[in-house]
Design a protein around this motif. Structure first.
Motif, PDB file in Angstrom:
ATOM      1  N   ASP A  44      42.748  25.187   5.142  1.00  0.00           N
ATOM      2  CA  ASP A  44      43.591  24.625   6.202  1.00  0.00           C
ATOM      3  C   ASP A  44      44.103  23.230   5.871  1.00  0.00           C
ATOM      4  O   ASP A  44      44.157  22.355   6.734  1.00  0.00           O
ATOM      5  CB  ASP A  44      42.849  24.591   7.547  1.00  0.00           C
ATOM      6  CG  ASP A  44      42.415  25.968   8.003  1.00  0.00           C
ATOM      7  OD1 ASP A  44      43.147  26.936   7.720  1.00  0.00           O
ATOM      8  OD2 ASP A  44      41.345  26.065   8.625  1.00  0.00           O
ATOM      9  N   GLU A  45      44.444  23.002   4.599  1.00  0.00           N
ATOM     10  CA  GLU A  45      45.026  21.742   4.157  1.00  0.00           C
ATOM     11  C   GLU A  45      44.139  20.528   4.414  1.00  0.00           C
ATOM     12  O   GLU A  45      44.606  19.415   4.645  1.00  0.00           O
ATOM     13  CB  GLU A  45      46.404  21.533   4.794  1.00  0.00           C
ATOM     14  CG  GLU A  45      47.379  22.634   4.449  1.00  0.00           C
ATOM     15  CD  GLU A  45      48.749  22.418   5.063  1.00  0.00           C
ATOM     16  OE1 GLU A  45      48.950  21.415   5.760  1.00  0.00           O
ATOM     17  OE2 GLU A  45      49.607  23.263   4.811  1.00  0.00           O
ATOM     18  N   GLN A  46      42.824  20.767   4.378  1.00  0.00           N
ATOM     19  CA  GLN A  46      41.875  19.664   4.550  1.00  0.00           C
ATOM     20  C   GLN A  46      40.553  20.023   3.891  1.00  0.00           C
ATOM     21  O   GLN A  46      40.233  21.191   3.719  1.00  0.00           O
ATOM     22  CB  GLN A  46      41.660  19.349   6.028  1.00  0.00           C
ATOM     23  CG  GLN A  46      41.020  20.485   6.810  1.00  0.00           C
ATOM     24  CD  GLN A  46      40.970  20.201   8.296  1.00  0.00           C
ATOM     25  OE1 GLN A  46      41.646  19.320   8.782  1.00  0.00           O
ATOM     26  NE2 GLN A  46      40.179  20.964   9.013  1.00  0.00           N
TER      27      GLN A  46
ATOM     28  N   PHE B  95      44.459  16.847   3.105  1.00  0.00           N
ATOM     29  CA  PHE B  95      44.920  16.785   1.715  1.00  0.00           C
ATOM     30  C   PHE B  95      46.003  15.736   1.532  1.00  0.00           C
ATOM     31  O   PHE B  95      46.076  15.093   0.487  1.00  0.00           O
ATOM     32  CB  PHE B  95      45.438  18.145   1.251  1.00  0.00           C
ATOM     33  CG  PHE B  95      44.357  19.179   1.036  1.00  0.00           C
ATOM     34  CD1 PHE B  95      43.017  18.849   1.051  1.00  0.00           C
ATOM     35  CD2 PHE B  95      44.706  20.493   0.812  1.00  0.00           C
ATOM     36  CE1 PHE B  95      42.034  19.801   0.850  1.00  0.00           C
ATOM     37  CE2 PHE B  95      43.738  21.461   0.605  1.00  0.00           C
ATOM     38  CZ  PHE B  95      42.397  21.120   0.629  1.00  0.00           C
ATOM     39  N   LYS B  96      46.849  15.530   2.522  1.00  0.00           N
ATOM     40  CA  LYS B  96      47.948  14.578   2.373  1.00  0.00           C
ATOM     41  C   LYS B  96      47.480  13.128   2.277  1.00  0.00           C
ATOM     42  O   LYS B  96      48.225  12.257   1.868  1.00  0.00           O
ATOM     43  CB  LYS B  96      48.968  14.745   3.503  1.00  0.00           C
ATOM     44  CG  LYS B  96      48.427  14.458   4.873  1.00  0.00           C
ATOM     45  CD  LYS B  96      49.462  14.760   5.932  1.00  0.00           C
ATOM     46  CE  LYS B  96      48.867  14.587   7.308  1.00  0.00           C
ATOM     47  NZ  LYS B  96      49.782  15.013   8.347  1.00  0.00           N
TER      48      LYS B  96
ATOM     49  N   HIS C  13      48.568  21.189  -3.819  1.00  0.00           N
ATOM     50  CA  HIS C  13      49.014  20.953  -2.442  1.00  0.00           C
ATOM     51  C   HIS C  13      49.645  19.574  -2.299  1.00  0.00           C
ATOM     52  O   HIS C  13      50.679  19.411  -1.650  1.00  0.00           O
ATOM     53  CB  HIS C  13      47.851  21.100  -1.464  1.00  0.00           C
ATOM     54  CG  HIS C  13      48.274  20.994  -0.052  1.00  0.00           C
ATOM     55  ND1 HIS C  13      48.394  19.791   0.596  1.00  0.00           N
ATOM     56  CD2 HIS C  13      48.641  21.936   0.842  1.00  0.00           C
ATOM     57  CE1 HIS C  13      48.804  19.983   1.817  1.00  0.00           C
ATOM     58  NE2 HIS C  13      48.965  21.277   2.006  1.00  0.00           N
TER      59      HIS C  13
ATOM     60  N   GLU D   1      53.526  18.649  -1.281  1.00  0.00           N
ATOM     61  CA  GLU D   1      53.841  17.737  -0.167  1.00  0.00           C
ATOM     62  C   GLU D   1      54.806  16.636  -0.603  1.00  0.00           C
ATOM     63  O   GLU D   1      55.633  16.195   0.171  1.00  0.00           O
ATOM     64  CB  GLU D   1      52.544  17.084   0.372  1.00  0.00           C
ATOM     65  CG  GLU D   1      51.694  17.985   1.190  1.00  0.00           C
ATOM     66  CD  GLU D   1      52.160  18.089   2.619  1.00  0.00           C
ATOM     67  OE1 GLU D   1      52.641  17.096   3.173  1.00  0.00           O
ATOM     68  OE2 GLU D   1      52.059  19.191   3.178  1.00  0.00           O
TER      69      GLU D   1
END
Length: 158
Positions: A79-81, A98-99, A152, A156
């Protein structure tokens, strides 16, 4: 116990914890031996007054602590984390989107290398809790997680 949705770290990490615990206990036992020798020499204290309780405590810590610590580590990289939960008395549950990741390290100390394990370290912006480490992964899993996060982050940025 692990929360639902978290993956446990590798069972071999218990051995790493046990070896690191033993390395911590050795100076304590040496200190207890010296103290007992001094007490016996200076005040005639009975043999085993200091060393016996220190050995009993050390044995208890050596046998029970590694499994207890190992059971309290969990992670999820979906889930992008990255979510890392750990702790027994003080439970810490860290979520890193992740960002926010600036760079990622995969490291192996000599003891981890003996068991084919590695640690994934994620660095984020800021100073407080800017480094999140997840130990007890196989080297391949740590590298795969690093590569997935890097991919990822690259997507981004585009």
């Amino acid at each position: 116990m692990l929360d639902t949705g978290l993956h446990p770290i590798e069972p071999a990490y218990r051995h790493v914890i046990r070896i690191m615990t033993a390395m911590t206990l050795v100076p304590m036992l040496i200190g207890a031996s010296v103290l007992e020798f001094v007490l016996m020499d200076n005040i005639g204290a009975p043999q085993g007054l200091v060393l016996a309780p220190a050995l009993a405590l050390g044995a208890f810590i050596f046998v029970f602590l590694p499994h207890r610590k190992w059971r309290r580590w969990g992670y999820n990289g979906a889930d992008e984390q990255l979510r890392v939960a750990r702790g027994w008395l003080v439970r810490t549950d860290t979520i890193v989107p992740f960002k926010r990741i600036q760079h990622i390290d995969v490291a192996q100390g000599p003891v981890e290398r003996m068991f084919g394990l590695a640690s994934l370290t994620v660095h984020t912006a800021g100073t407080h809790n800017s480094i999140v480490t997840l130990p007890g992964l196989t080297r391949n899993d740590a590298e795969a997680m690093r590569d997935a996060m890097r991919l990822h982050i690259r997507r981004e940025a585009e």
